[in-house]
Scaffold this active site. Structure first.
Site, short mmCIF file in Angstrom:
data_model
loop_
_atom_site.label_atom_id
_atom_site.label_comp_id
_atom_site.label_asym_id
_atom_site.label_seq_id
_atom_site.Cartn_x
_atom_site.Cartn_y
_atom_site.Cartn_z
N LYS A 79 0.86 -1.20 0.00
CA LYS A 79 0.00 0.00 0.00
C LYS A 79 0.89 1.24 0.00
CE LYS A 79 -3.93 1.93 2.64
NZ LYS A 79 -4.81 1.72 3.82
N SER A 154 -9.72 1.61 2.80
CA SER A 154 -8.86 2.37 1.94
C SER A 154 -7.80 1.55 1.20
CB SER A 154 -8.17 3.46 2.76
OG SER A 154 -7.33 2.86 3.75
N SER A 178 -9.87 -0.89 6.94
CA SER A 178 -9.30 -0.75 5.60
C SER A 178 -8.57 -1.95 5.04
CB SER A 178 -8.35 0.45 5.55
OG SER A 178 -9.12 1.61 5.43
N1 GLN Z 1 -13.10 3.82 6.27
C1 GLN Z 1 -12.56 4.20 7.54
C2 GLN Z 1 -12.15 5.64 7.49
O1 GLN Z 1 -12.38 6.24 6.51
C3 GLN Z 1 -11.39 3.33 7.87
C4 GLN Z 1 -10.17 3.67 7.13
C5 GLN Z 1 -8.99 2.83 7.49
O2 GLN Z 1 -9.13 1.77 8.10
N2 GLN Z 1 -7.82 3.32 7.13
O3 GLN Z 1 -11.64 6.20 8.41
#
Ligand code: GLN
Length: 488
Positions: A79, A154, A178
């Site tokens: 990532k 994400s 994410s």
């Molecule tokens: N979707 C969640 C957020 O927007 C989690 C994101 C993540 O785990 N990095 O904060």
């Protein structure tokens, strides 16, 4: 042969036995990427030359009789919020420009030490904020099972890379879901380890008390192998547990659910979820029961009622502080303004996308002197109660089964203008981060439209062994994850 279909275990074994070379493996992955990447946009940066050089190095070591390690010749995707020395790291933001880190994140260094080969940096929501990989300055990533749908987020690019067969394993980060939610949307396995099991050194921080790095793979066996490699103690991360890790791979073959207690959360069973996701969940519970588990109903009322709200106070609060460092002076893009305030406005105004700005505003607000007690402090207290609620639950059960996400992958654009609905995509995953527990998403079949359906398993703190054991039992029923478009 299409080497891209092989698991990490198989690649390593075949490369070591001389059946295939590391170069052939990488070439097969690059071919796969060439044929699909235009449609998927899963990678922000590719490093083909570097990957081929590293592959040749693995092949040379083998001919010299040396052991390249546990992941000899295995392609991996990282990532784009984890630093790799000399390779552009963007966090899918404009603000970092072409910034090239002068160091490599511990997790990537550990993978490379074991002979793994980085193919590139994966697309993501900017600074890991989002659930669809649409909030990327490099354009949205597509779901390999249906290009009109999102891969989740994400870590959408990392999940899509594994589902599409670019690499058998990839790394993502999980602050509120994410890793698990994109794993569910793309039909792979994804593990968020216990907070503190894997070093965060070299991971660009979003919300430091919640962030954890973890693996995606198409089988639990490969998840366990990758976890073994990346979960070493690290003196450079003071939150990383210094004790020796167990052998995660040792539990897989002989695991069983006999005499195990599997919890289901009453409030989540009544939750409004997609009927096919519910079917997959119920099927998973049935499989657990038929494998000998006793199903125990749990009630976690605080977590269910306040999990999402507290997360969306604590995560933005930490983000607003972590993102203060992007000021146009230290990293990435800069500007010619004479006045310091003008420069901040220009750099942060142009450099950050809409969702990141929304988080910074929320975070600054809940930390401001008039609202700190009402929001931030209260959220921290609720977080404490949620953690105790889980602790109590794990005194009664070994594992909890719940959905990973309320729906299968949604359409691109569907939730983009509705941030609250987008936040709801993580309603089942983010409480797990708040309590620092390990969570794993496993593919439990496909919808009638052919979309993957995930289920989530939760373990107690440092309970990766029992979590992987339970997942491997269920996987025996469901089978390993498929490659999208792989003609199986
Ligand atoms: N979707 C969640 C957020 O927007 C989690 C994101 C993540 O785990 N990095 O904060």
């Amino acid at each position: 042969m299409d080497f891209y279909r092989l698991s990490a275990h198989e690649i390593c074994r075949k490369v070591k036995s001389g059946e295939i070379t590391a170069r052939e493996t990488i070439e097969s992955s690059l071919e796969r990427i060439n044929s699909l990447e235009k449609g998927l946009n899963a990678l922000i940066t590719r490093v083909d030359e570097r990957a081929l050089e590293k592959a040749d190095r693995v092949d040379r070591m083998l001919s010299a009789g040396e052991d390249p390690g546990l992941l000899a010749g295995v392609p991996v995707v990282i990532k784009d919020n984890m630093c790799v020395q000399g390779i552009r790291t963007t966090c899918a933001s404009r603000i970092l420009g072409d910034w090239k880190p002068p160091f490599t994140a511990t997790v990537v260094a550990e993978l490379e030490k074991e002979g793994a080969i980085v193919l590139g940096k994966a697309n993501m929501d900017e600074f890991a904020m989002g659930s669809s990989t649409e909030h990327s300055a490099f354009g949205p990533c597509s779901n390999p099972w249906d290009p009109d749908r999102v891969p989740g987020g994400s870590s959408g690019g990392s999940a899509a890379s594994v589902a599409a067969g670019y690499a058998p394993i990839s790394l993502g980060s999980d602050t509120g879901g994410s890793i698990r939610q994109p794993a569910a949307f793309c039909g792979t396995c994804g593990l968020k380890p216990t907070y503190g099991l894997v070093s965060r050194w070299g991971l660009v921080a979003f919300a430091s008390s919640l962030d954890q790095i973890g693996p995606f793979a198409r089988s639990i066996e490969d998840i366990a192998l990758t976890l073994q490699v990346i979960s070493k103690p690290d003196p450079r991360d003071s939150t990383c547990n210094p004790s020796k890790r167990p052998d995660y791979q040792s539990v897989l073959d002989q695991s069983s659910l006999k005499e195990k207690k599997v919890g289901i959360v009453k409030e989540f069973m009544d939750y409004d979820i997609d009927p096919e996701v519910r079917e997959a969940l119920e099927k998973t519970i049935e499989v657990a029961r038929s494998e000998g588990a006793e199903i125990v109903e749990l009630s976690l009322p605080v977590m269910v009622r306040y999990g999402l709200a507290t997360y969306y106070i604590i995560a933005p609060a930490e983000a607003s502080s972590n993102l203060a460092r992007y000021d146009g002076v230290r990293y990435g893009i800069s500007s010619e303004e004479e006045d310091l305030m003008d420069m901040y406005l220009k750099i942060r105004g142009d450099g950050f996308g809409e969702e990141v700005k929304r988080r910074i505003l929320t975070g600054t607000y809940v930390l401001s002197s008039g609202y700190y007690d009402a929001y931030y402090l209260t959220a921290q207290k609720v977080r404490q109660i949620m953690t105790s609620e889980f602790k109590e639950a794990f005194s009664r059960v070994d594992t909890i089964i719940m959905p990973t996400a309320p729906t299968p992958a949604f359409r691109k654009g569907e939730l983009l203008d509705d941030p609250i609905q987008m936040y709801m995509a993580d309603v089942f995953t983010l409480p797990i981060n708040m309590a620092g527990l390990p969570g794993l998403s496993l593919n439990a079949g496909y919808s009638r439209k052919g979309l993957p359906l995930g289920v989530q398993l939760i373990g107690p703190k440092w309970g990766e062994m029992q979590l992987l054991a339970a997942a491997s039992v269920l996987e025996r029923s469901f089978g390993p994850s498929l490659i999208a478009g792989g003609d199986q």
